[in-house]
Design a protein around this motif. Structure first.
Motif, PDB file in Angstrom:
ATOM      1  N   MET A 137      92.497  -7.783  56.808  1.00 46.50           N
ATOM      2  CA  MET A 137      93.009  -7.589  58.110  1.00 46.50           C
ATOM      3  C   MET A 137      92.106  -7.239  58.992  1.00 46.50           C
ATOM      4  O   MET A 137      90.930  -8.283  59.124  1.00 46.50           O
ATOM      5  N   LYS A 138      92.685  -7.786  60.177  1.00 51.07           N
ATOM      6  CA  LYS A 138      92.326  -8.038  61.326  1.00 51.07           C
ATOM      7  C   LYS A 138      90.968  -7.606  62.345  1.00 51.07           C
ATOM      8  O   LYS A 138      92.315  -6.952  62.951  1.00 51.07           O
ATOM      9  N   CYS A 139      90.382  -7.791  62.893  1.00 49.43           N
ATOM     10  CA  CYS A 139      89.710  -7.053  64.033  1.00 49.43           C
ATOM     11  C   CYS A 139      89.529  -7.531  64.979  1.00 49.43           C
ATOM     12  O   CYS A 139      88.256  -8.460  64.114  1.00 49.43           O
ATOM     13  N   ILE A 140      89.830  -7.782  66.514  1.00 49.45           N
ATOM     14  CA  ILE A 140      89.559  -7.744  67.601  1.00 49.45           C
ATOM     15  C   ILE A 140      88.798  -6.531  68.234  1.00 49.45           C
ATOM     16  O   ILE A 140      89.093  -5.807  68.403  1.00 49.45           O
ATOM     17  N   ALA A 141      87.459  -7.285  68.485  1.00 47.83           N
ATOM     18  CA  ALA A 141      86.190  -6.418  69.247  1.00 47.83           C
ATOM     19  C   ALA A 141      85.838  -7.246  70.758  1.00 47.83           C
ATOM     20  O   ALA A 141      85.611  -7.654  71.022  1.00 47.83           O
ATOM     21  N   LEU A 142      87.238  -6.842  71.760  1.00 54.51           N
ATOM     22  CA  LEU A 142      87.232  -6.829  72.986  1.00 54.51           C
ATOM     23  C   LEU A 142      86.020  -6.405  73.749  1.00 54.51           C
ATOM     24  O   LEU A 142      85.998  -5.082  74.575  1.00 54.51           O
ATOM     25  N   TYR A 143      85.127  -7.367  74.054  1.00 53.07           N
ATOM     26  CA  TYR A 143      83.746  -7.143  74.978  1.00 53.07           C
ATOM     27  C   TYR A 143      84.037  -6.995  76.316  1.00 53.07           C
ATOM     28  O   TYR A 143      84.669  -8.077  76.505  1.00 53.07           O
ATOM     29  N   HIS A 144      82.919  -6.614  76.852  1.00 50.98           N
ATOM     30  CA  HIS A 144      82.971  -6.974  78.648  1.00 50.98           C
ATOM     31  C   HIS A 144      81.974  -7.769  78.723  1.00 50.98           C
ATOM     32  O   HIS A 144      81.193  -8.147  80.060  1.00 50.98           O
ATOM     33  N   VAL A 145      80.836  -7.451  77.952  1.00 51.30           N
ATOM     34  CA  VAL A 145      79.206  -7.621  78.078  1.00 51.30           C
ATOM     35  C   VAL A 145      78.322  -7.927  76.223  1.00 51.30           C
ATOM     36  O   VAL A 145      78.926  -6.660  75.611  1.00 51.30           O
ATOM     37  N   ARG A 146      77.736  -8.506  76.427  1.00 49.25           N
ATOM     38  CA  ARG A 146      77.371  -9.343  74.476  1.00 49.25           C
ATOM     39  C   ARG A 146      77.064  -7.935  74.735  1.00 49.25           C
ATOM     40  O   ARG A 146      76.767  -7.829  72.664  1.00 49.25           O
ATOM     41  N   PHE A 147      75.882  -7.635  74.719  1.00 53.87           N
ATOM     42  CA  PHE A 147      75.598  -6.801  74.054  1.00 53.87           C
ATOM     43  C   PHE A 147      75.921  -5.388  73.785  1.00 53.87           C
ATOM     44  O   PHE A 147      75.788  -4.658  72.532  1.00 53.87           O
ATOM     45  N   GLU A 148      77.311  -4.849  74.727  1.00 53.20           N
ATOM     46  CA  GLU A 148      77.511  -3.902  74.294  1.00 53.20           C
ATOM     47  C   GLU A 148      78.802  -4.054  73.057  1.00 53.20           C
ATOM     48  O   GLU A 148      80.007  -4.347  72.854  1.00 53.20           O
ATOM     49  N   ASP A 149      77.969  -4.036  71.562  1.00 60.69           N
ATOM     50  CA  ASP A 149      79.102  -4.754  70.796  1.00 60.69           C
ATOM     51  C   ASP A 149      79.535  -3.861  69.897  1.00 60.69           C
ATOM     52  O   ASP A 149      79.678  -2.486  69.669  1.00 60.69           O
ATOM     53  N   LEU A 150      79.740  -3.975  68.336  1.00 65.02           N
ATOM     54  CA  LEU A 150      79.994  -2.447  68.094  1.00 65.02           C
ATOM     55  C   LEU A 150      79.517  -1.639  66.859  1.00 65.02           C
ATOM     56  O   LEU A 150      79.482  -0.750  66.858  1.00 65.02           O
ATOM     57  N   GLY A 151      78.277  -2.643  67.639  1.00 63.44           N
ATOM     58  CA  GLY A 151      76.924  -2.239  66.797  1.00 63.44           C
ATOM     59  C   GLY A 151      76.917  -0.840  65.194  1.00 63.44           C
ATOM     60  O   GLY A 151      77.021  -1.540  64.726  1.00 63.44           O
ATOM     61  N   ALA A 152      77.095  -0.153  65.226  1.00 60.72           N
ATOM     62  CA  ALA A 152      76.558   0.577  63.692  1.00 60.72           C
ATOM     63  C   ALA A 152      78.377   0.759  63.291  1.00 60.72           C
ATOM     64  O   ALA A 152      77.977   1.169  62.386  1.00 60.72           O
ATOM     65  N   PHE A 153      79.504   0.633  63.791  1.00 56.75           N
ATOM     66  CA  PHE A 153      80.944   0.837  63.177  1.00 56.75           C
ATOM     67  C   PHE A 153      81.170  -0.982  63.029  1.00 56.75           C
ATOM     68  O   PHE A 153      82.260  -1.036  61.882  1.00 56.75           O
ATOM     69  N   ALA A 154      79.774  -1.328  62.741  1.00 61.62           N
ATOM     70  CA  ALA A 154      80.302  -3.476  62.429  1.00 61.62           C
ATOM     71  C   ALA A 154      80.606  -2.909  60.229  1.00 61.62           C
ATOM     72  O   ALA A 154      81.238  -3.099  60.049  1.00 61.62           O
ATOM     73  N   GLN A 155      79.973  -1.801  60.282  1.00 62.67           N
ATOM     74  CA  GLN A 155      79.258  -1.986  58.583  1.00 62.67           C
ATOM     75  C   GLN A 155      80.761  -1.459  58.495  1.00 62.67           C
ATOM     76  O   GLN A 155      81.473  -1.917  57.203  1.00 62.67           O
ATOM     77  N   PRO A 156      81.149   0.271  58.438  1.00 67.57           N
ATOM     78  CA  PRO A 156      82.349   0.443  57.536  1.00 67.57           C
ATOM     79  C   PRO A 156      82.825  -0.409  58.257  1.00 67.57           C
ATOM     80  O   PRO A 156      84.662  -0.246  57.217  1.00 67.57           O
ATOM     81  N   LEU A 157      83.665  -0.874  59.468  1.00 69.93           N
ATOM     82  CA  LEU A 157      84.817  -2.119  59.243  1.00 69.93           C
ATOM     83  C   LEU A 157      85.518  -2.919  58.469  1.00 69.93           C
ATOM     84  O   LEU A 157      85.956  -3.215  57.739  1.00 69.93           O
ATOM     85  N   ALA A 158      83.805  -3.572  58.405  1.00 70.27           N
ATOM     86  CA  ALA A 158      83.761  -4.730  57.320  1.00 70.27           C
ATOM     87  C   ALA A 158      83.690  -4.028  55.842  1.00 70.27           C
ATOM     88  O   ALA A 158      84.410  -4.406  54.728  1.00 70.27           O
ATOM     89  N   THR A 159      83.925  -2.629  55.843  1.00 71.42           N
ATOM     90  CA  THR A 159      83.456  -2.253  53.483  1.00 71.42           C
ATOM     91  C   THR A 159      84.948  -1.674  53.896  1.00 71.42           C
ATOM     92  O   THR A 159      85.671  -2.316  53.003  1.00 71.42           O
ATOM     93  N   ALA A 160      85.490  -1.666  55.195  1.00 72.46           N
ATOM     94  CA  ALA A 160      86.671  -0.934  54.729  1.00 72.46           C
ATOM     95  C   ALA A 160      87.961  -2.415  54.774  1.00 72.46           C
ATOM     96  O   ALA A 160      89.191  -2.006  54.327  1.00 72.46           O
ATOM     97  N   GLY A 161      87.468  -3.833  55.099  1.00 73.48           N
ATOM     98  CA  GLY A 161      88.768  -4.774  54.928  1.00 73.48           C
ATOM     99  C   GLY A 161      88.260  -5.602  55.768  1.00 73.48           C
ATOM    100  O   GLY A 161      89.310  -6.654  55.779  1.00 73.48           O
ATOM    101  N   TYR A 162      88.139  -5.424  57.254  1.00 75.01           N
ATOM    102  CA  TYR A 162      88.919  -5.814  58.715  1.00 75.01           C
ATOM    103  C   TYR A 162      87.424  -7.148  58.824  1.00 75.01           C
ATOM    104  O   TYR A 162      86.381  -7.159  58.618  1.00 75.01           O
ATOM    105  N   ASP A 163      88.346  -8.197  58.405  1.00 71.34           N
ATOM    106  CA  ASP A 163      88.115  -9.770  58.868  1.00 71.34           C
ATOM    107  C   ASP A 163      87.339  -9.337  60.772  1.00 71.34           C
ATOM    108  O   ASP A 163      88.433  -8.915  61.397  1.00 71.34           O
TER     109      ASP A 163
END
Length: 229
Positions: A1-27
């Motif tokens: 599954m594909k996840c696009i994280a659309l950012y506006h400034v680079r340091f405001e990223d997925l933060g702590a959400f990145a891990q559960p997204l990866a665990t759930a199978g998202y690229d």
């Protein structure tokens, strides 16, 4: 599954959400909303899009014309009931795409405080009693089609849901406390203008950050399970 994280400034990223997204199978792939805008097909067909925060607002379309196309893309995606998560600016853009309003509050809400959670708020129950990070000066105005699931005193709509496919979070539930110094330097002018006590913000982040990471990841995990067919 594909996840696009659309950012506006680079340091405001997925933060702590990145891990559960990866665990759930998202690229996960990152794109800048203005420098690398999504195609109509990407807006319509991507498995999950997360629209992240940033220091600009929905009233800045004249200065950042690509915001209009971003709002149109979000509207298209939501019309197709495609999974969409908006955080801070992302939630505000979602609200406007749904025909709602975002208005300047007249003051910045920056710092840590708990949310008042509405009954039956689903995965947001994990945030009940948990101080979260607030960092905004514009407010979503909830209406008949956009009911507030959580609020604080200065902010009438801190979170909203649309069915099971879309979630908007005005506050930074995704925040990774390890990123605080990048946020402080990236938003230095804004913080100075707001008169924010950086020592207090650092202390509050040390105190509340780890608990927010756990609660925020639980919110996302439950929401992702709701998306599963």
């Amino acid at each position: 599954m594909k996840c696009i994280a659309l950012y506006h400034v680079r340091f405001e990223d997925l933060g702590a959400f990145a891990q559960p997204l990866a665990t759930a199978g998202y690229d996960i792939g990152y794109r800048h909303a203005g420098a690398a805008p999504l195609t109509i097909e990407e807006w319509r067909d991507t498995d999950l899009i997360v629209i992240l925060g940033g220091p600009i607002g929905v009233a800045d379309v004249a200065s950042y014309p690509w915001l209009a196309a971003e709002i149109d893309g979000i509207a298209l995606r939501l019309a197709h009931r495609q999974p969409t998560l908006g955080i801070c600016l992302g939630a505000q853009l979602m609200a406007v795409a749904l025909g709602g309003q975002v208005l300047a509050s007249g003051a910045m809400e920056i710092g840590w405080s708990p949310l008042a959670i509405a009954p039956g708020a689903g995965s947001l129950e994990h945030l009940r009693g948990v101080p979260v990070l607030h960092w905004h000066g514009d407010n979503i105005v909830p209406g008949a089609a956009l009911l507030a699931e959580a609020h604080t005193g200065p902010t009438p709509c801190q979170a909203f849901r649309i069915g099971t496919h879309a979630l908007g979070l005005q506050c930074h539930v995704e925040f990774d406390p390890a990123m605080l110094e990048e946020w402080l330097t990236g938003h230095a002018v804004e913080l100075r203008q707001a008169g924010t006590d950086l020592a207090q913000l650092r202390a509050d982040t040390r105190q509340h950050g780890p608990r927010l990471v756990q609660a925020g990841q639980a919110v996302l995990q439950d929401w992702l399970r709701e998306l599963a067919p």
